[in-house]
Design a protein around this motif. Sequence first.
Motif, PDB file in Angstrom:
ATOM      1  N   HIS A 154       0.908  -1.186   0.113  1.00 40.85           N
ATOM      2  CA  HIS A 154       0.073  -0.106   0.008  1.00 40.85           C
ATOM      3  C   HIS A 154       0.986   1.066  -0.081  1.00 40.85           C
ATOM      4  CE1 HIS A 154      -3.235  -2.660   0.746  1.00 40.85           C
ATOM      5  NE2 HIS A 154      -2.742  -3.138   1.519  1.00 40.85           N
ATOM      6  N   LEU A 155       1.953   1.290  -1.093  1.00 40.39           N
ATOM      7  CA  LEU A 155       2.819   2.354  -0.995  1.00 40.39           C
ATOM      8  C   LEU A 155       2.523   3.106  -2.232  1.00 40.39           C
ATOM      9  CD1 LEU A 155       6.162   1.008   0.573  1.00 40.39           C
ATOM     10  CD2 LEU A 155       4.405   2.338   1.797  1.00 40.39           C
ATOM     11  N   PRO A 156       2.468   4.379  -2.500  1.00 43.41           N
ATOM     12  CA  PRO A 156       2.672   5.029  -3.823  1.00 43.41           C
ATOM     13  C   PRO A 156       3.808   4.601  -4.651  1.00 43.41           C
ATOM     14  CG  PRO A 156       3.368   6.490  -1.940  1.00 43.41           C
ATOM     15  CD  PRO A 156       3.181   5.349  -1.466  1.00 43.41           C
ATOM     16  N   ILE A 157       3.484   4.574  -5.727  1.00 44.93           N
ATOM     17  CA  ILE A 157       4.620   4.265  -7.027  1.00 44.93           C
ATOM     18  C   ILE A 157       4.751   5.491  -8.138  1.00 44.93           C
ATOM     19  CG2 ILE A 157       5.327   2.991  -8.878  1.00 44.93           C
ATOM     20  CD1 ILE A 157       3.617   0.348  -7.366  1.00 44.93           C
ATOM     21  N   PHE A 158       5.895   5.897  -8.214  1.00 44.23           N
ATOM     22  CA  PHE A 158       6.149   6.727  -9.436  1.00 44.23           C
ATOM     23  C   PHE A 158       7.000   5.926 -10.630  1.00 44.23           C
ATOM     24  CE2 PHE A 158       5.483   9.956  -5.945  1.00 44.23           C
ATOM     25  CZ  PHE A 158       4.720  10.990  -6.663  1.00 44.23           C
ATOM     26  N   THR A 201      -3.443  10.974  -7.157  1.00 46.88           N
ATOM     27  CA  THR A 201      -3.178  10.384  -8.244  1.00 46.88           C
ATOM     28  C   THR A 201      -4.412  10.964  -9.316  1.00 46.88           C
ATOM     29  OG1 THR A 201      -4.593   8.462  -8.352  1.00 46.88           O
ATOM     30  CG2 THR A 201      -2.203   8.450  -7.510  1.00 46.88           C
ATOM     31  N   GLU A 202      -5.558  11.396  -8.797  1.00 45.12           N
ATOM     32  CA  GLU A 202      -6.898  11.888  -9.836  1.00 45.12           C
ATOM     33  C   GLU A 202      -6.290  13.488 -10.162  1.00 45.12           C
ATOM     34  OE1 GLU A 202      -8.962  10.307 -10.851  1.00 45.12           O
ATOM     35  OE2 GLU A 202      -9.548   8.664  -9.762  1.00 45.12           O
ATOM     36  N   ILE A 203      -5.471  14.218  -9.452  1.00 44.79           N
ATOM     37  CA  ILE A 203      -5.140  15.270  -9.575  1.00 44.79           C
ATOM     38  C   ILE A 203      -3.699  15.629 -10.073  1.00 44.79           C
ATOM     39  CG2 ILE A 203      -7.003  16.312  -8.476  1.00 44.79           C
ATOM     40  CD1 ILE A 203      -4.962  17.075  -6.146  1.00 44.79           C
ATOM     41  N   SER A 204      -3.055  14.401 -10.198  1.00 40.76           N
ATOM     42  CA  SER A 204      -1.549  14.671 -10.049  1.00 40.76           C
ATOM     43  C   SER A 204      -0.963  15.038 -11.607  1.00 40.76           C
ATOM     44  CB  SER A 204      -1.006  13.274  -9.966  1.00 40.76           C
ATOM     45  OG  SER A 204       0.509  13.337 -10.394  1.00 40.76           O
ATOM     46  N   ALA A 205      -0.213  16.038 -11.638  1.00 42.77           N
ATOM     47  CA  ALA A 205       0.266  16.468 -13.187  1.00 42.77           C
ATOM     48  C   ALA A 205       1.043  15.565 -13.780  1.00 42.77           C
ATOM     49  CB  ALA A 205       1.009  17.880 -12.927  1.00 42.77           C
ATOM     50  N   PHE A 206       1.469  14.451 -13.063  1.00 40.22           N
ATOM     51  CA  PHE A 206       2.047  13.361 -13.654  1.00 40.22           C
ATOM     52  C   PHE A 206       1.346  12.259 -14.598  1.00 40.22           C
ATOM     53  CE2 PHE A 206       5.507  13.976 -10.149  1.00 40.22           C
ATOM     54  CZ  PHE A 206       5.936  15.171 -10.933  1.00 40.22           C
ATOM     55  N   ASN A 207      -0.085  12.503 -14.312  1.00 33.90           N
ATOM     56  CA  ASN A 207      -1.003  11.510 -15.100  1.00 33.90           C
ATOM     57  C   ASN A 207      -1.648  12.394 -16.001  1.00 33.90           C
ATOM     58  OD1 ASN A 207      -0.335   9.606 -13.338  1.00 33.90           O
ATOM     59  ND2 ASN A 207      -1.534   9.771 -11.873  1.00 33.90           N
ATOM     60  N   VAL A 208      -1.505  12.214 -17.211  1.00 34.19           N
ATOM     61  CA  VAL A 208      -1.972  13.311 -18.391  1.00 34.19           C
ATOM     62  C   VAL A 208      -2.360  12.683 -19.479  1.00 34.19           C
ATOM     63  CG1 VAL A 208      -0.175  14.907 -17.619  1.00 34.19           C
ATOM     64  CG2 VAL A 208       0.316  13.172 -19.438  1.00 34.19           C
ATOM     65  N   PHE A 209      -3.558  13.337 -19.893  1.00 34.46           N
ATOM     66  CA  PHE A 209      -4.058  12.873 -21.209  1.00 34.46           C
ATOM     67  C   PHE A 209      -3.433  13.525 -22.410  1.00 34.46           C
ATOM     68  CE2 PHE A 209      -8.113  13.158 -18.614  1.00 34.46           C
ATOM     69  CZ  PHE A 209      -8.538  11.814 -18.743  1.00 34.46           C
ATOM     70  N   LEU A 213       0.310   7.402 -17.117  1.00 29.89           N
ATOM     71  CA  LEU A 213       0.541   7.576 -15.609  1.00 29.89           C
ATOM     72  C   LEU A 213       1.893   7.508 -15.154  1.00 29.89           C
ATOM     73  CD1 LEU A 213      -2.308   4.625 -14.722  1.00 29.89           C
ATOM     74  CD2 LEU A 213      -2.681   7.320 -15.053  1.00 29.89           C
ATOM     75  N   GLY A 214       2.238   8.541 -14.829  1.00 22.95           N
ATOM     76  CA  GLY A 214       3.705   8.701 -14.089  1.00 22.95           C
ATOM     77  C   GLY A 214       3.528   8.229 -12.562  1.00 22.95           C
ATOM     78  N   PHE A 215       2.454   8.919 -11.886  1.00 26.25           N
ATOM     79  CA  PHE A 215       2.074   8.552 -10.565  1.00 26.25           C
ATOM     80  C   PHE A 215       1.070   7.367 -10.905  1.00 26.25           C
ATOM     81  CE2 PHE A 215       0.446  10.664  -6.227  1.00 26.25           C
ATOM     82  CZ  PHE A 215       0.710   9.531  -5.795  1.00 26.25           C
ATOM     83  N   SER A 216       1.667   6.204 -10.819  1.00 26.37           N
ATOM     84  CA  SER A 216       0.738   5.107 -11.226  1.00 26.37           C
ATOM     85  C   SER A 216       0.113   4.213 -10.128  1.00 26.37           C
ATOM     86  CB  SER A 216       1.587   4.258 -12.176  1.00 26.37           C
ATOM     87  OG  SER A 216       2.667   3.555 -11.588  1.00 26.37           O
ATOM     88  N   TYR A 217       0.422   4.394  -9.154  1.00 29.51           N
ATOM     89  CA  TYR A 217      -0.174   3.650  -8.007  1.00 29.51           C
ATOM     90  C   TYR A 217      -0.470   4.526  -6.826  1.00 29.51           C
ATOM     91  CZ  TYR A 217      -2.075   0.060  -4.847  1.00 29.51           C
ATOM     92  OH  TYR A 217      -3.224  -0.584  -4.133  1.00 29.51           O
ATOM     93  N   PRO A 218      -1.580   4.630  -6.145  1.00 31.32           N
ATOM     94  CA  PRO A 218      -2.826   3.906  -6.516  1.00 31.32           C
ATOM     95  C   PRO A 218      -3.347   4.474  -7.819  1.00 31.32           C
ATOM     96  CG  PRO A 218      -3.053   4.883  -4.427  1.00 31.32           C
ATOM     97  CD  PRO A 218      -1.619   5.433  -4.871  1.00 31.32           C
ATOM     98  N   VAL A 219      -4.060   3.524  -8.586  1.00 29.13           N
ATOM     99  CA  VAL A 219      -4.455   3.981  -9.923  1.00 29.13           C
ATOM    100  C   VAL A 219      -5.675   5.028  -9.659  1.00 29.13           C
ATOM    101  CG1 VAL A 219      -5.425   3.066 -11.981  1.00 29.13           C
ATOM    102  CG2 VAL A 219      -3.981   1.498 -10.906  1.00 29.13           C
ATOM    103  N   PRO A 220      -5.751   6.037 -10.617  1.00 29.72           N
ATOM    104  CA  PRO A 220      -6.635   7.007 -10.634  1.00 29.72           C
ATOM    105  C   PRO A 220      -7.966   6.607 -11.479  1.00 29.72           C
ATOM    106  CG  PRO A 220      -4.949   7.708 -12.338  1.00 29.72           C
ATOM    107  CD  PRO A 220      -4.345   6.420 -11.645  1.00 29.72           C
ATOM    108  N   PHE A 221      -8.668   5.869 -10.844  1.00 25.79           N
ATOM    109  CA  PHE A 221     -10.071   5.101 -11.506  1.00 25.79           C
ATOM    110  C   PHE A 221     -10.846   6.122 -12.407  1.00 25.79           C
ATOM    111  CE2 PHE A 221      -9.247   1.882  -8.154  1.00 25.79           C
ATOM    112  CZ  PHE A 221      -8.626   0.951  -8.836  1.00 25.79           C
TER     113      PHE A 221
END
Length: 631
Positions: free
Chosen positions: A134-138, A224-232, A264-272
């Motif tokens: 249960h740790l975050p992953i980049f 992760t839902e708002i992370s700038a590392f997770n981009v469309f 997904l740069g900040f890939s876990y937890p997954v931003p569903f």
Amino acid sequence: MAALMPAPANSRLLMSGNEAVARAVWEAGGRVAAAYPGTPATEMLETIATYPDVYSEWSVNEKVSLEVALGAAMAGARAFCAMKHVGMNVASDALMTMTLTGVSGGLVIAIADDVGLSSSQNEQDSRYWGRFAHLPIFEPADSQEARDFTLAAFELSERFQVPVILRLTTRVCHVKALVTVGDRRERAGSGFTKDTARWVMVPGNAGRRLPMVFEREAKLRAETEISAFNVFEDGGDRRVGFLTSGPAYMHVREAFPDAPVLKLGFSYPVPFEKVREFASRCERVVVVEEVEPLIETEVRAEGIAVLGKNVLPRMGELVPHVLRPAIARLLGESDTEIEKSAAPAPMPVFPRPPTMCVACPHLGVYYALAQLRNAAISGDIGCYTLGFGQPWNALDTCISMGASMGVAHGWDKGRAESEREKKIVAVIGDSTFLHMGMQGLLDIVYNRGNVTVLILDNRAVGMTGGQNNPGNGRGLHDEPAPRVDFATLVKALGVREERVHVVDPYELPTLFKVLRQETKVAEPSVIITNQPCVLGQDYQPRKAYAVIEEKCTGCGNCVDVGCPAIHVTRRDTVTKANGREVARSFVRIESQACTGCGLCLTPCAPEAIVPAETCAPGCARGMPKQAVVAE
């Protein structure tokens, strides 16, 4: 290894991912960094060691390195730990508890996965440790992101008081790209605060902290839902959208430049929710991840329809020539289109089997082991693993760091009555023995096993580049350090003094004698070889040798040593008086490569090998000077 003056802020530097991570550790105000060498992670700590103001060390194994980093983070310092994927198997005991304690100072754990098995015994997906603990992953995709994500990981770690995993792969670790760097931001450590309810993980305390782990994970998912590392990244061809992370993103973008992508740069937890929104924009979504279907499984469990490992391979890198045909088949394109997208046929190259270096001290060991009859030989992780191949064929197993001991002990205890006369041998290197082999030898001694152990002490972590270890008397920065006395150590583990031998592996007659003697003894025994790695600073080359061609009978005994400096010049078949055909291999020694170890002298029956300095310069036959004069 002296500290260098770091390049100034805003410099554009050509850096590998490993170098970029190291720079970010320094920029983030890191105070402590610890690791154990392992490809593709090794260069992270080696580079950190060149920066000022960061304490860095080679720890004896990955578990210890993670505990060192955790201790520093408990004390409020920013700390860093690096290892290859199999290293986390060793360190996971500490990892699974520190998810409960959390940290005070930032703690970043870089795990480098060897996707494609360039230099590893298996292919693992270290993202599962984040899911498990249960740790975050980049997941950086290139060197610039390796630097940027490391900085972000430290910030996130301190904000949520949680260790953060930085998941890299060989493609990121070793590929270089331009990186814009910054200044170091000093950060004063807060110091250790006594709190037994948090830091002492007895069952009662651990149980009270479990709810915090799940509450923290929910908050991280919101991040992760708002992370700038997770981009469309929008695209015109919406037939297939790609959900991807890490270097797989680069392959997707190269293969399908017009397709929509959720990276997904900040890939876990997954931003569903972000994934759900992306899926609504595309006709179908393919999850491209190396190597296991972690994101795919999580997303499907949320009821989001995606494709993944049902159309893509579960092993190796998902490079463009793998992706294009798979997606072409998905879209029902013709065989012609699939052929166009396939990889070009590789150019034929001359096969080059892996081998050891010229004059490697392990050569004589495997030459001797190859002569053993009715023996089972358990190997370990290191350069000496190559003893399984030609010409020695002198290794029967290789599992994991330190496993040679336990496997050999298991052979001994599990053998059938008909195998009671079989010799059981375990081969392990100096650094590997200190990493995880000592416990195995202790187990053999304690449980009265019958194993002959060979500790190949070449005073280096040879396979990963010759790093220092407690067995060679130097630290990470080449500073003097206490040196382990292996003979004393194994005696302390319970091996009887008369069963411990230190042998020069270049002295084949002595090595043969001791090996034959100790494999006949029905108790634990240890043979320690004591010549340094030929690529290390402790090695002293000797005078080279050459072959007198007229005296060479083609017996090929010297070839069986396996030294790459010995070249076969021609092969003949001779018919003996009894009608039996015998192959003959006539040789020469590449004197420019030869370092004069002398291993080839003992097996040479006709004594055709002589010091090169006694041969006439330029003499094609390599004859001694006096013979040329007489001629």
